[in-house]
Design a protein around this motif. Structure first.
Motif, PDB file in Angstrom:
ATOM      1  N   PRO A 158      44.837  89.106  39.584  1.00  0.00           N
ATOM      2  CA  PRO A 158      45.328  88.371  38.402  1.00  0.00           C
ATOM      3  C   PRO A 158      46.623  87.623  38.708  1.00  0.00           C
ATOM      4  O   PRO A 158      47.437  88.089  39.511  1.00  0.00           O
ATOM      5  CB  PRO A 158      45.566  89.468  37.365  1.00  0.00           C
ATOM      6  N   VAL A 159      46.777  86.467  38.091  1.00  0.00           N
ATOM      7  CA  VAL A 159      47.983  85.663  38.330  1.00  0.00           C
ATOM      8  C   VAL A 159      48.670  85.302  37.013  1.00  0.00           C
ATOM      9  O   VAL A 159      48.019  85.171  35.977  1.00  0.00           O
ATOM     10  CB  VAL A 159      47.661  84.319  39.057  1.00  0.00           C
ATOM     11  N   VAL A 160      49.976  85.136  37.108  1.00  0.00           N
ATOM     12  CA  VAL A 160      50.714  84.376  36.095  1.00  0.00           C
ATOM     13  C   VAL A 160      51.247  83.168  36.844  1.00  0.00           C
ATOM     14  O   VAL A 160      51.874  83.315  37.902  1.00  0.00           O
ATOM     15  CB  VAL A 160      51.861  85.193  35.477  1.00  0.00           C
TER      16      VAL A 160
ATOM     17  N   PRO B 297      52.710  72.530  40.011  1.00  0.00           N
ATOM     18  CA  PRO B 297      51.266  72.749  39.888  1.00  0.00           C
ATOM     19  C   PRO B 297      50.505  72.636  41.213  1.00  0.00           C
ATOM     20  O   PRO B 297      49.506  73.343  41.399  1.00  0.00           O
ATOM     21  CB  PRO B 297      50.815  71.642  38.919  1.00  0.00           C
ATOM     22  N   ALA B 298      50.963  71.796  42.161  1.00  0.00           N
ATOM     23  CA  ALA B 298      50.217  71.639  43.423  1.00  0.00           C
ATOM     24  C   ALA B 298      50.185  72.964  44.175  1.00  0.00           C
ATOM     25  O   ALA B 298      49.115  73.419  44.625  1.00  0.00           O
ATOM     26  CB  ALA B 298      50.855  70.540  44.272  1.00  0.00           C
ATOM     27  N   VAL B 299      51.343  73.619  44.300  1.00  0.00           N
ATOM     28  CA  VAL B 299      51.377  74.911  44.995  1.00  0.00           C
ATOM     29  C   VAL B 299      50.724  75.987  44.115  1.00  0.00           C
ATOM     30  O   VAL B 299      50.110  76.927  44.629  1.00  0.00           O
ATOM     31  CB  VAL B 299      52.824  75.283  45.405  1.00  0.00           C
ATOM     32  N   GLY B 300      50.796  75.812  42.804  1.00  0.00           N
ATOM     33  CA  GLY B 300      50.111  76.744  41.896  1.00  0.00           C
ATOM     34  C   GLY B 300      48.624  76.853  42.234  1.00  0.00           C
ATOM     35  O   GLY B 300      48.042  77.941  42.193  1.00  0.00           O
ATOM     36  N   LYS B 301      48.020  75.730  42.618  1.00  0.00           N
ATOM     37  CA  LYS B 301      46.589  75.749  42.980  1.00  0.00           C
ATOM     38  C   LYS B 301      46.368  76.527  44.274  1.00  0.00           C
ATOM     39  O   LYS B 301      45.388  77.253  44.403  1.00  0.00           O
ATOM     40  CB  LYS B 301      46.069  74.314  43.132  1.00  0.00           C
ATOM     41  N   ILE B 302      47.320  76.396  45.228  1.00  0.00           N
ATOM     42  CA  ILE B 302      47.220  77.149  46.492  1.00  0.00           C
ATOM     43  C   ILE B 302      47.311  78.648  46.191  1.00  0.00           C
ATOM     44  O   ILE B 302      46.551  79.460  46.710  1.00  0.00           O
ATOM     45  CB  ILE B 302      48.363  76.723  47.458  1.00  0.00           C
ATOM     46  N   VAL B 303      48.241  78.990  45.316  1.00  0.00           N
ATOM     47  CA  VAL B 303      48.447  80.401  44.968  1.00  0.00           C
ATOM     48  C   VAL B 303      47.195  80.963  44.289  1.00  0.00           C
ATOM     49  O   VAL B 303      46.707  82.050  44.616  1.00  0.00           O
ATOM     50  CB  VAL B 303      49.686  80.553  44.051  1.00  0.00           C
TER      51      VAL B 303
ATOM     52  N   TRP C 117      47.151  91.719  46.805  1.00  0.00           N
ATOM     53  CA  TRP C 117      48.124  92.185  45.807  1.00  0.00           C
ATOM     54  C   TRP C 117      47.384  92.636  44.555  1.00  0.00           C
ATOM     55  O   TRP C 117      46.219  92.285  44.355  1.00  0.00           O
ATOM     56  CB  TRP C 117      49.080  91.040  45.443  1.00  0.00           C
ATOM     57  N   ASP C 118      48.104  93.357  43.700  1.00  0.00           N
ATOM     58  CA  ASP C 118      47.511  93.739  42.406  1.00  0.00           C
ATOM     59  C   ASP C 118      47.883  92.745  41.326  1.00  0.00           C
ATOM     60  O   ASP C 118      47.322  92.773  40.225  1.00  0.00           O
ATOM     61  CB  ASP C 118      47.974  95.155  42.033  1.00  0.00           C
ATOM     62  N   HIS C 119      48.864  91.875  41.643  1.00  0.00           N
ATOM     63  CA  HIS C 119      49.290  90.854  40.690  1.00  0.00           C
ATOM     64  C   HIS C 119      50.129  89.829  41.452  1.00  0.00           C
ATOM     65  O   HIS C 119      50.878  90.203  42.353  1.00  0.00           O
ATOM     66  CB  HIS C 119      50.140  91.484  39.580  1.00  0.00           C
ATOM     67  N   ILE C 120      49.979  88.566  41.113  1.00  0.00           N
ATOM     68  CA  ILE C 120      50.843  87.538  41.713  1.00  0.00           C
ATOM     69  C   ILE C 120      51.485  86.737  40.586  1.00  0.00           C
ATOM     70  O   ILE C 120      50.794  86.281  39.657  1.00  0.00           O
ATOM     71  CB  ILE C 120      50.060  86.585  42.647  1.00  0.00           C
ATOM     72  N   PHE C 121      52.798  86.584  40.673  1.00  0.00           N
ATOM     73  CA  PHE C 121      53.558  85.822  39.679  1.00  0.00           C
ATOM     74  C   PHE C 121      54.207  84.662  40.405  1.00  0.00           C
ATOM     75  O   PHE C 121      55.074  84.869  41.259  1.00  0.00           O
ATOM     76  CB  PHE C 121      54.624  86.725  39.054  1.00  0.00           C
TER      77      PHE C 121
ATOM     78  N   ALA D 117      44.127  79.882  44.520  1.00  0.00           N
ATOM     79  CA  ALA D 117      42.999  79.971  45.461  1.00  0.00           C
ATOM     80  C   ALA D 117      43.155  81.220  46.329  1.00  0.00           C
ATOM     81  O   ALA D 117      42.174  81.925  46.591  1.00  0.00           O
ATOM     82  CB  ALA D 117      42.950  78.710  46.322  1.00  0.00           C
ATOM     83  N   ALA D 118      44.393  81.513  46.755  1.00  0.00           N
ATOM     84  CA  ALA D 118      44.617  82.715  47.572  1.00  0.00           C
ATOM     85  C   ALA D 118      44.325  83.966  46.747  1.00  0.00           C
ATOM     86  O   ALA D 118      43.722  84.920  47.241  1.00  0.00           O
ATOM     87  CB  ALA D 118      46.057  82.736  48.079  1.00  0.00           C
TER      88      ALA D 118
END
Ligand code: NAD
Length: 457
Positions: free
Chosen positions: A213-215, A197-203, A188-192, A205-206
């Motif tokens: 870039p992520v938000v 927070p646990a799944v935030g770490k999975i996101v 992707w060009d961006h992930i929001f 890492a992916a």
């Protein structure tokens, strides 16, 4: 399988299709962005009844709070973005240093490409469509993955999107963890991402695999301080709403209260009055009080009820996914309810003795998404803000600040990264591309080798 569900093997094709469309340049012109923001607002207002019904099914949300956060407010935010768009898109022009004159520097705000928006279930429309407003304003394409935990709301989005939005630029993908996992494998060009927070770490890492870039809009335990100088009656009303809105399932909700010892008894009594005034003596009969989103979530919250002494509430009914607004006192800091984000209708009220104690308490824990101080003595509030960190904060109010369209909203540290809403959402979805424009009429040789030898050598 729902009609809008895309088989996970086709996610590569889906992203490629949206990227090809993005590369045609059709999402860049201001007219397209304005039209999509208008369509989004129309999708919501034309179908407000469906939005309300789905929120009632998934969360037993009353219509006022549905409008306040997930329905009318989002349509208004899309309208606001459309009105502001040209101002946000205007390049920033600055001067260049002497050695680069004649010249000029411009900062352009260019789209990023194709974004993935992964939403949470507690505000199923607000948390998917508000990021999308930033994506559209920025001139991007996007795929939306609503939370499977609020299925009626996810279905509404999947049903309405193809009818209102540019199908070449936007898709809604339904599904659960396997689908989200498969989506995250794409480039992707961006992930929001909005969620825990646990799944935030999975996101993250992916995203790291492709340096995307992520938000990350995450959660945490938002502490709320009630100082001796506070207007206790107003604090009680606002804290009661800030905790029991959506039956406590609010990321910016009041997680627990730290009340100064000398006003503790009076505050507790006023808080109890506020709950009874809002929801009656039996809140299970109130049309304004919500329900846990699922039996699993219900069971988790019931498990936390024993963490302290029940001052008010404590009743629950798994068949109805009901848990009464509950106030706990004498709750040890090492009890389960103080170890994790509560995200339900339990409010521990803890006693503190000084501003220093509050500051040390906050700084010894992960940085929260919100921190709220109720105090008429504003120096106290500023001292606490000045010595702690949180994503955002409120003085003499709590929980509702994400509804201010121009306020940067988002976490810090464990509660997330990146800000959005209003122009902040536009900035999150654009690359601030600095461009140096030079004139060629002059080209002094002083910048080029061979250089004169260093003096004294
Ligand atoms: P959730 O379970 O609905 O998950 C959110 C999304 O993550 C869903 O689309 C789901 O498919 C996906 N997901 C879940 N597990 C996954 C996995 N293992 N791999 C890949 N994807 C996965 O939401 P939740 O986490 O229960 O949401 C509650 C949390 O979200 C709370 O911590 C709350 O504070 C936080 N939250 C934060 C905000 C914010 O704006 N900062 C807003 C709302 C909720």
């Amino acid at each position: 399988m729902n009609v809008q569900q895309v088989p996970s093997t086709d996610f590569g094709k889906l992203v490629a299709r949206h990227r090809a469309y993005f590369l045609t340049g059709k999402t860049r012109p201001v007219d397209w962005r304005e039209a999509q923001l208008t369509a989004l607002a129309a999708m919501i207002t034309d179908n407000a009844k469906d939005f309300h019904a789905a929120l009632w099914t998934d969360l037993r949300r009353n219509w006022i709070e549905a409008d306040l956060i997930d329905v009318a407010t989002v349509a208004h935010e899309a309208d606001y973005a459309r009105q502001q768009l040209k101002t946000w898109m205007r390049p920033v022009v600055t001067n260049v240093p002497q050695m680069m004159q004649p010249g000029e520097v411009r900062v352009r705000f260019d789209p990023l490409g194709v974004g993935l928006i992964i939403g949470a279930w507690n505000y199923p429309f607000f948390l998917t469509l508000s990021p999308l407003i930033g994506a559209i304003a920025g001139g991007n394409a996007a795929v939306i993955k609503p939370s499977e935990i609020a299925p009626a709301c996810a279905d509404v989005l999947a049903k309405l999107f193809p009818r209102y939005m540019d199908k070449d630029a936007f898709s809604v993908v339904l599904g659960a963890v396997p689908e989200t996992t498969a989506l995250l494998e794409q480039k992707w060009d961006h992930i929001f991402y909005t969620g825990g927070p646990a799944v935030g770490k999975i996101v993250m890492a992916a995203a790291a695999k492709h340096l995307t870039p992520v938000v990350l809009e995450l959660g945490g335990k938002c502490p709320t301080i009630v100082h001796s100088s506070a207007n206790l009656a107003v604090a009680a009303n606002r804290i009661a709403q800030g905790r029991w809105l959506n039956a406590g399932q609010t990321c910016t909700g009041v997680d627990h209260v730290l009340v100064f010892k000398d006003v503790k008894e009076q505050f507790l009594s006023l808080l109890k009055d506020s709950v009874i005034q809002f929801y009656g003596k039996d809140p299970s009969r109130s049309p304004d009080y919500g329900r846990m989103v699922s039996e699993r979530h219900h069971a988790r919250i019931v498990g936390l009820l024993k963490s302290g002494e029940v001052f008010l509430g404590g009743q629950h009914d798994s068949k109805d996914r009901y848990i009464a607004p509950t106030i706990l006192v004498n709750t040890p800091l090492d009890s389960p309810v103080m170890q994790e984000e509560i995200f339900g209708p339990i409010l521990p009220v803890l006693e503190v003795g000084s501003v220093e104690e509050v500051i040390n308490y906050v700084n010894a824990r992960p940085k929260p998404l919100g921190l709220y101080v109720f105090a008429e003595d504003l120096e106290v509030a500023e001292r606490i803000l000045g010595a702690t960190e949180s994503g955002d904060a409120g003085i003499n109010d709590c929980t509702i600040h994400p509804l201010v369209p121009e306020l940067p909203f988002g976490g810090v540290g464990n509660s997330g990264m990146g800000k959005y809403h209003g122009e902040w959402g536009f900035r999150a979805y654009t690359n601030a591309r600095g461009v140096l424009y030079r004139g060629t009429a002059e080209d002094p040789g002083v910048r080029y080798p061979p250089y004169p030898s260093k003096p004294g050598t």
